[in-house]
Design an enzyme around this catalytic site. Structure first.
Site, PDB file in Angstrom:
ATOM      1  N   CYS A 111     -37.104  59.761 -45.360  1.00  0.00           N
ATOM      2  CA  CYS A 111     -37.284  59.542 -43.384  1.00  0.00           C
ATOM      3  C   CYS A 111     -37.285  60.834 -42.825  1.00  0.00           C
ATOM      4  CB  CYS A 111     -37.436  57.740 -42.754  1.00  0.00           C
ATOM      5  SG  CYS A 111     -37.547  56.595 -44.292  1.00  0.00           S
ATOM      6  N   HIS A 249     -36.518  57.213 -35.156  1.00  0.00           N
ATOM      7  CA  HIS A 249     -37.403  56.403 -36.602  1.00  0.00           C
ATOM      8  C   HIS A 249     -37.854  55.035 -36.509  1.00  0.00           C
ATOM      9  CE1 HIS A 249     -38.805  55.607 -40.662  1.00  0.00           C
ATOM     10  NE2 HIS A 249     -37.682  54.978 -40.799  1.00  0.00           N
ATOM     11  N   ASN A 279     -43.314  50.914 -41.160  1.00  0.00           N
ATOM     12  CA  ASN A 279     -42.302  52.639 -41.330  1.00  0.00           C
ATOM     13  C   ASN A 279     -43.545  53.031 -42.312  1.00  0.00           C
ATOM     14  OD1 ASN A 279     -40.614  54.319 -42.147  1.00  0.00           O
ATOM     15  ND2 ASN A 279     -39.161  52.319 -43.443  1.00  0.00           N
TER      16      ASN A 279
HETATM   17  O1  UT7 Z   1     -36.363  52.848 -44.059  1.00  0.00           O
HETATM   18  C1  UT7 Z   1     -36.445  52.154 -45.477  1.00  0.00           C
HETATM   19  C2  UT7 Z   1     -36.171  50.897 -45.205  1.00  0.00           C
HETATM   20  N1  UT7 Z   1     -35.862  50.310 -44.333  1.00  0.00           N
HETATM   21  C3  UT7 Z   1     -34.477  49.381 -44.122  1.00  0.00           C
HETATM   22  O2  UT7 Z   1     -33.590  48.740 -44.965  1.00  0.00           O
HETATM   23  C4  UT7 Z   1     -34.310  48.888 -43.096  1.00  0.00           C
HETATM   24  C5  UT7 Z   1     -32.922  47.791 -42.525  1.00  0.00           C
HETATM   25  N2  UT7 Z   1     -32.860  47.014 -42.391  1.00  0.00           N
HETATM   26  C6  UT7 Z   1     -34.358  46.012 -42.192  1.00  0.00           C
HETATM   27  O3  UT7 Z   1     -34.405  46.349 -41.643  1.00  0.00           O
HETATM   28  C7  UT7 Z   1     -33.346  44.624 -42.762  1.00  0.00           C
HETATM   29  O4  UT7 Z   1     -32.366  44.545 -43.177  1.00  0.00           O
HETATM   30  C8  UT7 Z   1     -34.591  43.602 -43.097  1.00  0.00           C
HETATM   31  C9  UT7 Z   1     -35.821  43.371 -42.703  1.00  0.00           C
HETATM   32  C10 UT7 Z   1     -34.727  44.301 -43.981  1.00  0.00           C
HETATM   33  C11 UT7 Z   1     -34.457  42.989 -43.666  1.00  0.00           C
HETATM   34  O5  UT7 Z   1     -33.777  41.412 -42.031  1.00  0.00           O
HETATM   35  P1  UT7 Z   1     -32.738  40.520 -41.998  1.00  0.00           P
HETATM   36  O6  UT7 Z   1     -32.490  39.511 -40.713  1.00  0.00           O
HETATM   37  O7  UT7 Z   1     -31.378  41.408 -42.719  1.00  0.00           O
HETATM   38  O8  UT7 Z   1     -32.652  39.142 -43.506  1.00  0.00           O
HETATM   39  P2  UT7 Z   1     -32.549  38.981 -44.486  1.00  0.00           P
HETATM   40  O9  UT7 Z   1     -32.063  40.545 -45.437  1.00  0.00           O
HETATM   41  O10 UT7 Z   1     -30.594  38.836 -44.022  1.00  0.00           O
HETATM   42  O11 UT7 Z   1     -32.745  37.899 -45.317  1.00  0.00           O
HETATM   43  C12 UT7 Z   1     -32.538  36.568 -44.058  1.00  0.00           C
HETATM   44  C13 UT7 Z   1     -33.504  35.693 -44.351  1.00  0.00           C
HETATM   45  C14 UT7 Z   1     -33.687  35.046 -45.913  1.00  0.00           C
HETATM   46  O12 UT7 Z   1     -33.630  34.078 -46.640  1.00  0.00           O
HETATM   47  P3  UT7 Z   1     -32.109  32.620 -46.321  1.00  0.00           P
HETATM   48  O13 UT7 Z   1     -31.525  33.549 -47.676  1.00  0.00           O
HETATM   49  O14 UT7 Z   1     -31.680  32.942 -45.161  1.00  0.00           O
HETATM   50  O15 UT7 Z   1     -32.858  31.528 -47.104  1.00  0.00           O
HETATM   51  C15 UT7 Z   1     -34.500  35.910 -46.572  1.00  0.00           C
HETATM   52  O16 UT7 Z   1     -34.992  35.572 -47.780  1.00  0.00           O
HETATM   53  O17 UT7 Z   1     -34.805  35.722 -44.050  1.00  0.00           O
HETATM   54  C16 UT7 Z   1     -35.243  35.628 -45.961  1.00  0.00           C
HETATM   55  N3  UT7 Z   1     -36.558  36.985 -45.899  1.00  0.00           N
HETATM   56  C17 UT7 Z   1     -38.477  36.765 -45.199  1.00  0.00           C
HETATM   57  N4  UT7 Z   1     -38.379  35.207 -44.864  1.00  0.00           N
HETATM   58  C18 UT7 Z   1     -40.022  35.257 -44.799  1.00  0.00           C
HETATM   59  C19 UT7 Z   1     -36.436  37.845 -46.188  1.00  0.00           C
HETATM   60  N5  UT7 Z   1     -37.979  38.433 -46.420  1.00  0.00           N
HETATM   61  C20 UT7 Z   1     -39.019  37.648 -45.477  1.00  0.00           C
HETATM   62  C21 UT7 Z   1     -40.326  37.906 -45.032  1.00  0.00           C
HETATM   63  N6  UT7 Z   1     -40.385  36.848 -45.128  1.00  0.00           N
HETATM   64  N7  UT7 Z   1     -41.048  39.209 -45.291  1.00  0.00           N
END
Ligand code: UT7
Length: 356
Positions: A111, A249, A279
């Protein structure tokens, strides 16, 4: 001193949209979660190759600068989703642009690739080695997506953007820059089943997948980009108040807001278009630059700070001084071939493959 003035800008947005509601028909997710946790409403699915996206964006940038391909000395293409590895994708773009006198090279810093490439090309102009270059960020990230995994499937999209830079005595273009790579935990963001690390003689190769530890990447992204911006401000002897536009970004709206807060930049100075495209990796910054000009956020002589991070974990920050001109010299008619499918139709076969 030869400065590297930005004289042209262009973008290529593939027409097929995939909305959050569309995605919720293929994987267990919903519009509300995606919007609240990422800021994304929809993304584009490309019906053409990365090289074709790159060609349209670059041709638009050349037209905007009022120059022909045969005047270009260098085509630098930032991508981590190349059309082909050998020959490199930039060579096809060079051919498509009729820039046959130009060197052509792909740059992979994920990125952060566009800012890495802009730094490289600018340095060549500063050193008097070349006079004109086109720098492109183009990605077909959805090619890698595993449509059965909701955490990654919602984040990525396809597109391209480009700028033309030309040697100039006017103090403008990229004036300060800092790039780096934090390798202490490089596995927290990577693409699987791709590359010669795979022992293809012993093991069957499955579909690719984007793997990442979201929260860890999130934290490092905010810290890395904010620190890099501070470094660049110091290099340029500027204060944050001097900056008119922040172009971060576009990986997650919450990451953008956290950086904005760390740097104390007001909303009206920040370019955000993640809601429309998700992204698009190396393409996010050049697309955002184009749209910031279109929307009047970048004005004559604007002082711009841009920052990126990506797999590696690479990071980059750039201070760019825009020139007087904010309108194209020539309106481009470069465009993609029509697409007769919806985003959902385009990914249909890949979705079925991921389910098996
Ligand atoms: O640039 C390259 C890749 N980018 C990144 O890695 C970006 C950096 N990270 C992020 O943007 C965020 O960490 C994410 C958007 C990837 C995830 O957001 P988060 O607030 O960190 O969520 P999380 O991974 O802690 O998940 C929270 C909950 C989980 O459920 P439980 O365990 O609390 O019951 C996930 O299973 O949200 C759930 N979850 C979803 N629910 C509905 C994860 N993805 C989804 C989804 N739809 N697409």
């Amino acid at each position: 001193m030869n400065y590297a003035k930005i004289t042209g800008w262009g973008k290529c947005i593939p027409p097929a949209k995939l909305s959050n509601d569309d995605l919720s028909t293929v994987v267990d997710t919903n519009d509300e979660w995606i919007k609240t946790r990422t800021g994304i409403s929809e993304r584009r699915i490309s019906h053409v190759s990365t090289a074709e996206l790159a060609t349209v964006a670059a041709q638009q940038a050349l037209d905007c600068a009022g120059i022909n391909g045969d005047e270009i000395d260098l085509v630098l293409l930032a991508t981590c989703s190349p059309s082909t590895l050998v020959a490199n994708t930039a060579s096809l773009v060079q051919k498509n642009l009729n820039a046959t006198g130009a060197a052509a090279c792909d740059v992979n810093a994920a990125c952060s690739g566009f800012l890495y490439a802009l730094q490289n090309a600018t340095a060549q102009i500063n050193a008097g080695m070349i006079k004109k270059a086109v720098i492109i960020g183009a990605e077909r990230m959805t090619w890698y997506v595993n449509w059965s995994k909701r955490d990654s499937a919602v984040l990525f999209g396809d597109g391209a953007g480009a700028v033309v830079i030309e040697a100039s005595e006017e103090k403008s273009g990229l004036l300060a820059s800092k790039t780096g790579c934090d390798t202490s935990n490089r596995d927290i963001l990577h693409i699987t089943n791709f590359g010669t690390d795979i022992n293809k003689y012993d093991q069957p190769v499955g579909p690719s997948d984007l793997l990442f530890e979201g929260r860890e990447v999130f934290k490092r992204a905010v810290k890395g980009m904010a620190e890099a911006c501070d470094d660049v401000l110091e290099q340029a002897n500027l204060a944050l108040d001097d900056i008119n536009v922040l172009i971060p970004h576009q990986a997650n709206l919450r990451i953008i807001q956290a950086i904005q807060q760390k740097l104390s930049v007001s909303d009206d100075k920040v370019m955000v278009n993640i809601q429309n495209y998700g992204n698009t990796s190396a393409a996010t910054i050049p697309i955002a630059i184009c749209e910031a000009v279109e929307q009047g956020l970048i004005q004559s002589n604007s002082k711009i700070m841009s920052a990126a991070f990506g797999a590696g974990l690479t990071w980059a920050a750039s201070y760019i001084q825009w020139s007087d001109r904010i309108t194209p010299i020539k309106i481009s008619n470069a465009t993609l071939p029509d697409c007769d499918k919806t985003g959902l139709e385009l990914i249909n076969q890949a979705v079925l493959a991921c389910k098996n």
